[in-house]
Structures are given as C-alpha cells and as structure tokens.
Design an enzyme around this catalytic site. Structure first.
Site, short mmCIF file in Angstrom:
data_model
loop_
_atom_site.label_atom_id
_atom_site.label_comp_id
_atom_site.label_asym_id
_atom_site.label_seq_id
_atom_site.Cartn_x
_atom_site.Cartn_y
_atom_site.Cartn_z
N HIS A 1 -3.36 0.69 -9.09
CA HIS A 1 -3.88 -0.43 -8.30
C HIS A 1 -5.41 -0.42 -8.29
O HIS A 1 -6.06 0.54 -8.67
CB HIS A 1 -3.33 -0.41 -6.87
CG HIS A 1 -3.72 0.80 -6.08
ND1 HIS A 1 -3.09 2.02 -6.20
CD2 HIS A 1 -4.69 0.99 -5.15
CE1 HIS A 1 -3.63 2.89 -5.38
NE2 HIS A 1 -4.62 2.31 -4.73
N GLU B 1 -5.98 4.92 -9.11
CA GLU B 1 -6.79 3.71 -8.93
C GLU B 1 -7.78 3.50 -10.07
O GLU B 1 -8.23 4.46 -10.70
CB GLU B 1 -7.61 3.83 -7.64
CG GLU B 1 -6.82 4.12 -6.39
CD GLU B 1 -7.70 4.34 -5.17
OE1 GLU B 1 -7.22 4.03 -4.07
OE2 GLU B 1 -8.85 4.81 -5.32
N LYS C 1 0.83 -1.20 0.00
CA LYS C 1 0.00 0.00 0.00
C LYS C 1 0.87 1.25 0.00
O LYS C 1 0.54 2.25 -0.65
CB LYS C 1 -0.92 -0.03 1.23
CG LYS C 1 -1.88 1.14 1.32
CD LYS C 1 -2.75 1.02 2.57
CE LYS C 1 -3.65 2.24 2.74
NZ LYS C 1 -4.47 2.16 3.98
N ARG D 1 -12.92 11.46 6.82
CA ARG D 1 -11.71 10.70 7.11
C ARG D 1 -10.98 11.29 8.32
O ARG D 1 -10.94 12.51 8.49
CB ARG D 1 -10.80 10.69 5.88
CG ARG D 1 -11.39 9.90 4.73
CD ARG D 1 -10.71 10.21 3.41
NE ARG D 1 -9.33 9.73 3.36
CZ ARG D 1 -8.97 8.50 3.00
NH1 ARG D 1 -9.91 7.60 2.69
NH2 ARG D 1 -7.70 8.16 2.94
N CYS E 1 -14.10 3.75 1.27
CA CYS E 1 -13.20 3.68 0.11
C CYS E 1 -11.94 2.95 0.55
O CYS E 1 -11.31 3.36 1.52
CB CYS E 1 -12.83 5.07 -0.38
SG CYS E 1 -13.98 6.39 0.03
N SER E 2 -11.57 1.91 -0.18
CA SER E 2 -10.38 1.17 0.21
C SER E 2 -9.93 0.29 -0.96
O SER E 2 -10.27 0.57 -2.12
CB SER E 2 -10.64 0.33 1.47
OG SER E 2 -9.44 -0.18 1.99
N HIS F 1 0.94 4.27 -3.09
CA HIS F 1 0.44 5.62 -2.80
C HIS F 1 1.52 6.68 -2.78
O HIS F 1 1.24 7.83 -2.40
CB HIS F 1 -0.33 5.60 -1.47
CG HIS F 1 -1.63 4.87 -1.57
ND1 HIS F 1 -1.72 3.49 -1.45
CD2 HIS F 1 -2.89 5.31 -1.81
CE1 HIS F 1 -2.98 3.13 -1.60
NE2 HIS F 1 -3.70 4.20 -1.82
#
Length: 288
Positions: A112, A209, A97, A131, A147-148, A101
C-alpha cells in the site's frame, strides 16, 4: 457428518467432471490423491472423504485475528481504506488498514501507499515523535515527524505532483501532533522521492509500503494526541546520530523505515535544507 461427507463427495464429483470436460490436469493439492480413488471400493473412498471432512472442519475452527486486546481508538482506525498499489506504485485497488498490515497478507505481496513527513524548525532541528504504546505497529518506537497513509478517497487519490499524499500528510499532522492545518499546507511540503520497504512489527502485524518522503522547514504549534504520540522532541544531527547508536545497542527503539532513511539519505538532505530541489527524484523508487 453424513451430510458433510455427501457434500464433499458431490463437490469432488463435480470437480472431476469439470476437469474431464476441460481436459485440464487436476491439480488441487488436497483433493488429488483421493479423487482418483472414487472408483475404488467404498470403504477406501469413505476413509479418504472422512479425512478431508475432518481437515475442512479443522480449517474452519482456525481462530481469526482478534483485536479485543488492542486500543479501541486504534482499532477503529483499522477500518480506514488504504490505497493498494503494485511495485511500480500503480493503483490497483483498496483494502482496509487492518488487512494491509497483517503479515499473512504482506507475505502474499499486499502493498500500500504511505508517506513520511520530516519537519525541521528554524534552528534546523528535526521534530521526532515516539509512537504511543497504543499503536498497533511499532508501539513505543521513535520515528520521524509523522508517518501514515493516504486514504482511498478522491482528494487523497489525486496523483499529480503527489498532491493527494501531501493532503493526507496535512490531515495526519493535525490528527497526531495537533498542528493547525493552515500551518502545514500541501504547498509548503517538498516531495523528494519514494522508498519501498517491508518490516514485521510482531508475529501478526507489519508494514509493506511505498513511502513518499515529504520535507518541510517551519516553526509550528504542537498539541499531540496522547493516543498517537507518547513523547516528542526536536533533535540536532548529532543528537539523532547518538539515538541511532543507542538503538543499535538496544537502548531505545526506532521504526525500521526511519532507520533505513537515516542510514541512507537523511543527513545529506538535512545538510541541504535550502537546496532540496537537487534531490527531487519522482521517477525512482528506492528498494530498501
């Protein structure tokens, strides 16, 4: 330094020999100017080699991305393995991750798989989250329900009818919002379509993404994790439009993916919560 110089000299000699054998033009940017001077007087050659050694030493001293100032729990999540894809959403590998990012990798094309969940209650109000300030990308921003990313695991790699992505959504709805998993089963989620977007959060971190859009209408129990979510609320269409207007006036912040979806497809989908099948498009990837 002498050892370093001779190491570079040996490297250059080897590279030059390889080039001669393969009959391929020598195109290494930094090396080309001074490799051609290997047969010139030693003083000139030494200056060039010393300059290259200093350049290499400088590169080695360049600082790596540090996470010391970031939230410990969020940093732990950076070790998760995301699914790397090409621009057609075909799997090509896996990476952390963290690497997915970093803007430095995004600028090179690293892409991704991700998802965005939209949960509506029985009053047809949309559940939003803000968030937490601990989040590494877009802290404090308002966004859709969840969101993930699906992870590079057997369960979440499965692609038929996006079942792997829907399983990942179920997992993250529990982790972020504390929704019992039995209340958000994959079968209850409607996979609509995909969007492809890129956005920088700051000078270091960002997003790139292909995002699966998942809709669901149900009253659910909430117990948000404060490390993930600063606040949450249900909003009507009019209330969301007001939030979008405030965001344009810089009175609040909204994540870029949510803003893109809201400005294009969201309200049409929202108007047809009981007839979403007409909007299901699993072939297209909307470039935004």
């Amino acid at each position: 330094m002498v050892r370093g110089v001779w190491a570079v000299l040996r490297m250059v000699s080897c590279e030059r020999a390889t080039v001669l054998k393969s009959n391929v033009p020598f195109t290494v940017r930094a090396a080309a100017p001074w490799t051609r001077r290997l047969c010139t007087p030693a003083t000139t050659c030494y200056r060039a080699i010393s300059s290259e050694v200093r350049r290499l030493q400088s590169a080695v001293r360049m600082p790596e991305i540090t996470t010391d100032h970031l939230d410990e729990k969020q940093v732990q999540l950076l070790a998760e393995m995301c699914i790397l894809i090409d621009e057609n959403d075909q799997k090509i590998g896996a990476d952390t991750k963290k690497n997915c990012h970093l803007n430095s990798n995004i600028d090179k094309g690293l892409l991704h798989r991700a998802f965005s969940v939209f949960i509506f209650n029985s009053e047809e109000k949309l559940l939003l989250q803000q968030r937490s300030d601990a989040k590494i990308t877009f802290p404090g921003c308002f966004t859709n329900t969840c969101c993930s990313h699906p992870l590079h695991t057997d369960s979440e790699l499965e692609e038929k009818e996006a079942i792997g992505v829907r399983r990942a959504a179920q997992r993250r709805l529990k982790a972020e919002l504390g929704i019992p998993m039995e209340q958000v089963t994959p079968d209850e989620m409607t996979y609509l379509t995909r969007i492809h977007y890129k956005a920088q959060s700051d000078g270091v971190w960002g997003e790139h993404e292909i995002d699966y859009i998942l809709f669901m209408q149900k009253d659910v129990e909430l117990s948000p994790d404060p490390n993930e979510i600063k606040s949450h609320c249900y909003v009507s269409k009019e209330e969301l439009k007001e939030m979008l207007t405030k965001a344009k006036r810089k009175e609040l912040e909204i994540t870029p993916w949510f803003s893109l979806i809201a400005e294009t497809f969201l309200f049409q989908w929202w108007d047809n919560l009981h007839n979403l099948k007409q909007f299901m498009d699993h072939d297209s990837i909307h470039r935004m």
